[in-house]
Design a protein around this motif. Structure first.
Motif, short mmCIF file in Angstrom:
data_model
loop_
_atom_site.label_atom_id
_atom_site.label_comp_id
_atom_site.label_asym_id
_atom_site.label_seq_id
_atom_site.Cartn_x
_atom_site.Cartn_y
_atom_site.Cartn_z
N GLU A 40 2.21 14.65 -1.92
CA GLU A 40 1.78 14.16 -3.23
C GLU A 40 1.27 15.34 -4.05
N PRO A 41 1.63 15.45 -5.32
CA PRO A 41 1.14 16.57 -6.15
C PRO A 41 -0.37 16.69 -6.15
N SER A 42 -1.06 15.56 -6.09
CA SER A 42 -2.53 15.61 -6.07
C SER A 42 -3.03 16.28 -4.80
N GLY A 43 -2.25 16.20 -3.71
CA GLY A 43 -2.64 16.81 -2.45
C GLY A 43 -2.65 18.32 -2.53
N ILE A 44 -1.62 18.90 -3.13
CA ILE A 44 -1.57 20.36 -3.23
C ILE A 44 -2.61 20.85 -4.23
N LYS A 45 -2.88 20.06 -5.27
CA LYS A 45 -3.93 20.44 -6.22
C LYS A 45 -5.30 20.47 -5.53
N LYS A 46 -5.57 19.46 -4.72
CA LYS A 46 -6.85 19.39 -4.02
C LYS A 46 -7.02 20.57 -3.07
N LEU A 47 -5.93 20.92 -2.34
CA LEU A 47 -6.02 22.03 -1.40
C LEU A 47 -6.22 23.37 -2.11
N GLN B 292 0.83 -1.21 0.00
CA GLN B 292 0.00 0.00 0.00
C GLN B 292 0.86 1.26 0.00
N GLU B 293 1.95 1.24 0.78
CA GLU B 293 2.86 2.40 0.81
C GLU B 293 3.54 2.60 -0.53
N LEU B 294 3.93 1.51 -1.17
CA LEU B 294 4.55 1.62 -2.49
C LEU B 294 3.53 2.10 -3.53
N ASP B 295 2.30 1.63 -3.41
CA ASP B 295 1.23 2.07 -4.31
C ASP B 295 1.06 3.58 -4.24
N ILE B 296 1.04 4.13 -3.03
CA ILE B 296 0.88 5.57 -2.84
C ILE B 296 2.05 6.33 -3.48
N ALA B 297 3.27 5.82 -3.26
CA ALA B 297 4.45 6.49 -3.80
C ALA B 297 4.47 6.45 -5.33
N LEU B 298 4.10 5.32 -5.90
CA LEU B 298 4.08 5.20 -7.36
C LEU B 298 2.96 6.04 -7.97
N SER B 299 1.83 6.10 -7.30
CA SER B 299 0.73 6.94 -7.77
C SER B 299 1.13 8.41 -7.74
N ALA B 300 1.84 8.81 -6.67
CA ALA B 300 2.34 10.18 -6.57
C ALA B 300 3.34 10.47 -7.69
N THR B 301 4.13 9.47 -8.04
CA THR B 301 5.08 9.62 -9.14
C THR B 301 4.36 9.89 -10.45
N LEU B 302 3.29 9.13 -10.72
CA LEU B 302 2.52 9.34 -11.95
C LEU B 302 1.86 10.72 -11.96
N ASP B 303 1.35 11.16 -10.80
CA ASP B 303 0.76 12.50 -10.70
C ASP B 303 1.81 13.57 -11.01
N ILE C 169 7.75 24.98 -7.27
CA ILE C 169 7.48 25.77 -8.48
C ILE C 169 7.19 24.86 -9.65
N ARG C 170 7.94 23.76 -9.77
CA ARG C 170 7.70 22.80 -10.85
C ARG C 170 6.27 22.27 -10.77
N ILE C 171 5.82 21.92 -9.58
CA ILE C 171 4.47 21.39 -9.41
C ILE C 171 3.42 22.47 -9.70
N LEU C 172 3.65 23.69 -9.20
CA LEU C 172 2.71 24.78 -9.45
C LEU C 172 2.61 25.08 -10.95
N ASN C 173 3.74 25.11 -11.63
CA ASN C 173 3.73 25.35 -13.08
C ASN C 173 2.95 24.27 -13.81
N ASP C 174 3.11 23.03 -13.36
CA ASP C 174 2.39 21.92 -13.99
C ASP C 174 0.89 22.02 -13.77
N LEU C 175 0.49 22.64 -12.66
CA LEU C 175 -0.93 22.84 -12.37
C LEU C 175 -1.51 24.02 -13.15
N GLY C 176 -0.63 24.76 -13.85
CA GLY C 176 -1.08 25.91 -14.63
C GLY C 176 -0.79 27.24 -13.97
N ILE C 177 -0.17 27.21 -12.79
CA ILE C 177 0.15 28.44 -12.06
C ILE C 177 1.51 28.95 -12.54
N GLU C 178 1.51 30.10 -13.19
CA GLU C 178 2.73 30.62 -13.81
C GLU C 178 3.33 31.79 -13.06
#
Length: 264
Positions: A251-258, A117-128, A161-170
């Motif tokens: 996880e990138p999905s976490g900051i997007k959700k917030l 389960q821990e590896l699943d979360i890490a790999l899913s975060a990688t794909l995000d 910044i890399r994650i924010l840029n990927d979310l569309g925040i420039e």
């Protein structure tokens, strides 16, 4: 998440122990990951990267020639290295050794042994992280969002910044501590403030307190991204009116959700 997506991942496994190599490769194989290059030292890894860049680097903490901290810092010296995710697997629990990994923008830190389960979360975060999707806001365009990022770690700044840029925040302005941030806030308005907690000069707690007492800034969303584990300090931050707290590594999905919750 569809497990078939994992099968496309190219992985560097940096692990000097043959036994641990076999264990980790078996776990990765259960997720359909077969493209795994096994390396035993930091130097070998750094020599290999210019010729064959993976999607994900999985490293042990202690290597024959350096630590996982040294490795991720050396990798992150190149701007293009943020196209790769970094995952640490270690039995180390001392915060002194783990903190630099958190600040360097690791996608996760897994214990030894780790669960599927821990590896699943890490790999899913990688794909995000590798396949981001833009944030869609109800009331304005994400490209027009003004963000102030306050963090004393350059590596952490680059990663966020890399994650924010990927979310569309420039539009991202940076400060290294709360004191710098206050000077910037006197001159400009921001739609969102993202801050670390532990910083020199002025920390995130003092910065949040200042923001909440300034006319025109009292309702500005403040997102705290921190590796702080002290519950008393975190409770003090929430009491001062921080809008949300996100752990490092996150996880990138976490900051997007917030961001969606705070700005919609």
């Amino acid at each position: 998440m569809d497990r078939k997506e994992f099968t496309d991942l190219k992985v560097y496994l940096v692990e000097p122990s043959h036994t641990q190599q076999l264990i980790i490769k078996q776990h990765l194989g259960e997720f359909g990951i077969a493209d795994i290059v096994t390396l035993t030292s930091g130097a070998h890894t750094l020599d290999s990267l210019p010729h064959n860049q993976p999607d994900l680097i999985i490293s042990a903490m202690y290597l024959p020639d350096m630590t996982g901290v040294d490795l991720v810092h050396a990798i992150r010296e190149e701007e293009a290295s943020y196209d790769m995710a970094f995952l640490l697997i270690s039995s180390e629990t001392n915060i002194k050794y783990l903190e630099p990994i958190r600040q360097a923008g690791a996608i996760g830190i897994l214990p030894k042994p780790f669960s599927p389960q821990e590896l699943d979360i890490a790999l899913s975060a990688t794909l995000d992280y590798l396949n981001p999707s833009k944030v869609e806001l109800d009331h304005f365009d994400i490209e027009d969002l003004n963000v102030l990022l306050v963090d004393d770690s350059q590596l952490s700044q680059h990663f966020i910044i890399r994650i924010l840029n990927d979310l569309g925040i420039e539009l991202v302005t940076t400060a290294e501590n709360g004191k710098q941030a206050i000077n910037i806030l006197r001159q400009r308005y921001f739609d969102l403030i993202i801050t670390d907690l532990n910083m020199p000069e002025m920390d995130g707690l003092e910065l949040t307190r200042h923001i909440r007492h300034q006319p025109g800034q009292q309702l500005t969303p403040v997102l705290m991204v921190t590796s702080e584990q002290n519950q008393n300090r975190l409770a003090a931050v929430e009491k001062e009116g921080v809008s949300a707290v996100l752990d490092k590594p996150f996880e990138p999905s976490g900051i997007k959700k917030l961001i969606l919750q705070l700005l919609n």
